[in-house]
Design a protein around this motif. Structure first.
Motif, PDB file in Angstrom:
ATOM      1  N   LEU A 120     128.392  40.530  44.138  1.00 41.72           N
ATOM      2  CA  LEU A 120     129.759  40.739  44.638  1.00 41.72           C
ATOM      3  C   LEU A 120     130.544  41.671  43.725  1.00 41.72           C
ATOM      4  O   LEU A 120     131.210  42.605  44.190  1.00 41.72           O
ATOM      5  N   GLY A 121     130.456  41.439  42.421  1.00 37.72           N
ATOM      6  CA  GLY A 121     131.147  42.310  41.473  1.00 37.72           C
ATOM      7  C   GLY A 121     130.603  43.724  41.496  1.00 37.72           C
ATOM      8  O   GLY A 121     131.362  44.701  41.437  1.00 37.72           O
ATOM      9  N   GLY A 122     129.293  43.843  41.594  1.00 36.63           N
ATOM     10  CA  GLY A 122     128.680  45.174  41.670  1.00 36.63           C
ATOM     11  C   GLY A 122     129.071  45.911  42.939  1.00 36.63           C
ATOM     12  O   GLY A 122     129.281  47.119  42.923  1.00 36.63           O
ATOM     13  N   GLY A 123     129.160  45.177  44.045  1.00 34.23           N
ATOM     14  CA  GLY A 123     129.586  45.799  45.304  1.00 34.23           C
ATOM     15  C   GLY A 123     131.006  46.316  45.238  1.00 34.23           C
ATOM     16  O   GLY A 123     131.320  47.404  45.745  1.00 34.23           O
ATOM     17  N   ILE A 124     131.877  45.538  44.614  1.00 30.08           N
ATOM     18  CA  ILE A 124     133.264  45.984  44.458  1.00 30.08           C
ATOM     19  C   ILE A 124     133.317  47.221  43.556  1.00 30.08           C
ATOM     20  O   ILE A 124     134.037  48.191  43.840  1.00 30.08           O
ATOM     21  N   ALA A 125     132.528  47.204  42.471  1.00 31.83           N
ATOM     22  CA  ALA A 125     132.519  48.346  41.554  1.00 31.83           C
ATOM     23  C   ALA A 125     131.934  49.588  42.217  1.00 31.83           C
ATOM     24  O   ALA A 125     132.449  50.705  42.035  1.00 31.83           O
ATOM     25  N   VAL A 126     130.861  49.415  42.994  1.00 36.63           N
ATOM     26  CA  VAL A 126     130.252  50.560  43.672  1.00 36.63           C
ATOM     27  C   VAL A 126     131.203  51.137  44.706  1.00 36.63           C
ATOM     28  O   VAL A 126     131.311  52.359  44.865  1.00 36.63           O
ATOM     29  N   SER A 127     131.924  50.279  45.414  1.00 39.81           N
ATOM     30  CA  SER A 127     132.846  50.809  46.421  1.00 39.81           C
ATOM     31  C   SER A 127     133.942  51.654  45.780  1.00 39.81           C
ATOM     32  O   SER A 127     134.309  52.698  46.309  1.00 39.81           O
ATOM     33  N   ALA A 144     127.501  50.902  37.936  1.00 47.89           N
ATOM     34  CA  ALA A 144     128.052  49.803  38.730  1.00 47.89           C
ATOM     35  C   ALA A 144     126.937  49.024  39.419  1.00 47.89           C
ATOM     36  O   ALA A 144     127.012  47.797  39.550  1.00 47.89           O
ATOM     37  N   GLU A 145     125.893  49.712  39.848  1.00 54.66           N
ATOM     38  CA  GLU A 145     124.757  49.022  40.476  1.00 54.66           C
ATOM     39  C   GLU A 145     123.956  48.228  39.451  1.00 54.66           C
ATOM     40  O   GLU A 145     123.299  47.238  39.794  1.00 54.66           O
ATOM     41  N   GLY A 146     124.014  48.640  38.198  1.00 52.74           N
ATOM     42  CA  GLY A 146     123.296  47.934  37.143  1.00 52.74           C
ATOM     43  C   GLY A 146     123.778  46.509  36.957  1.00 52.74           C
ATOM     44  O   GLY A 146     123.008  45.634  36.538  1.00 52.74           O
ATOM     45  N   VAL A 147     125.027  46.243  37.279  1.00 53.83           N
ATOM     46  CA  VAL A 147     125.572  44.889  37.154  1.00 53.83           C
ATOM     47  C   VAL A 147     124.788  43.940  38.051  1.00 53.83           C
ATOM     48  O   VAL A 147     124.483  42.800  37.663  1.00 53.83           O
ATOM     49  N   CYS A 148     124.435  44.382  39.237  1.00 56.43           N
ATOM     50  CA  CYS A 148     123.647  43.544  40.166  1.00 56.43           C
ATOM     51  C   CYS A 148     122.271  43.256  39.584  1.00 56.43           C
ATOM     52  O   CYS A 148     121.767  42.133  39.695  1.00 56.43           O
ATOM     53  N   LEU A 149     121.660  44.241  38.984  1.00 52.51           N
ATOM     54  CA  LEU A 149     120.327  44.038  38.413  1.00 52.51           C
ATOM     55  C   LEU A 149     120.364  43.073  37.243  1.00 52.51           C
ATOM     56  O   LEU A 149     119.440  42.271  37.064  1.00 52.51           O
TER      57      LEU A 149
END
Length: 143
Positions: A91-98, A125-130
């Motif tokens: 969720l945090g990564g999605g917000i950051a990527v957007s 930002a996508e790295g947060v998801c990983l």
């Protein structure tokens, strides 16, 4: 897991999908209708999660033996921690990527030479998801 619990969980899952968009599909397409549909969907989804968590932590969903109940209750917390680490980081990564991707697209439309620099910020930002996924694998590996 009893038959009644399985039927209840299956009905709650089906209702959380069917009711919000099926009940509000007819009529005028307004912004309020979609907000209502999303609100009902979130409410039913959280109720389903509550039922599933109750079954998971009581041990009735996995085994009937006393020792297996204690193990499954502890494992239930581990599964919940793994799910939360993955879900919240995504969720945090999605917000950051957007935010980063929209800013990058605006900047690239003005000056095409900064494509590489802007992709770095989107990748970070996508790295947060990983990172959240790696943590959940570590949690699941320790169970």
């Amino acid at each position: 897991m009893t038959v009644l619990a399985k039927i209840t969980l299956a009905a709650a899952l089906l209702l959380s999908i069917a009711v919000p968009f099926g009940a509000f599909a007819a009529g005028e397409k307004t912004k309020g209708r979609y907000k209502t549909a999303i609100g009902v969907n979130v409410f039913l989804f959280m109720a389903t999660i509550g039922v599933a968590a109750g079954l998971m932590f009581t041990g009735h969903a996995f085994a009937a033996e006393e020792t297996a109940k204690a193990v499954n209750s502890a494992a239930g917390w581990g599964y919940l921690a793994a799910a939360l680490s993955t879900g919240m980081s995504c969720l945090g990564g999605g917000i950051a990527v957007s935010a980063a991707a929209s800013a990058a697209l605006g900047a690239i439309s003005e000056d095409g030479s900064i494509l590489g620099k802007s992709l770095i910020f989107v990748g970070l930002a996508e790295g947060v998801c990983l990172y959240g996924l790696i943590i959940s694998f570590m949690i699941l590996g320790s169970l």
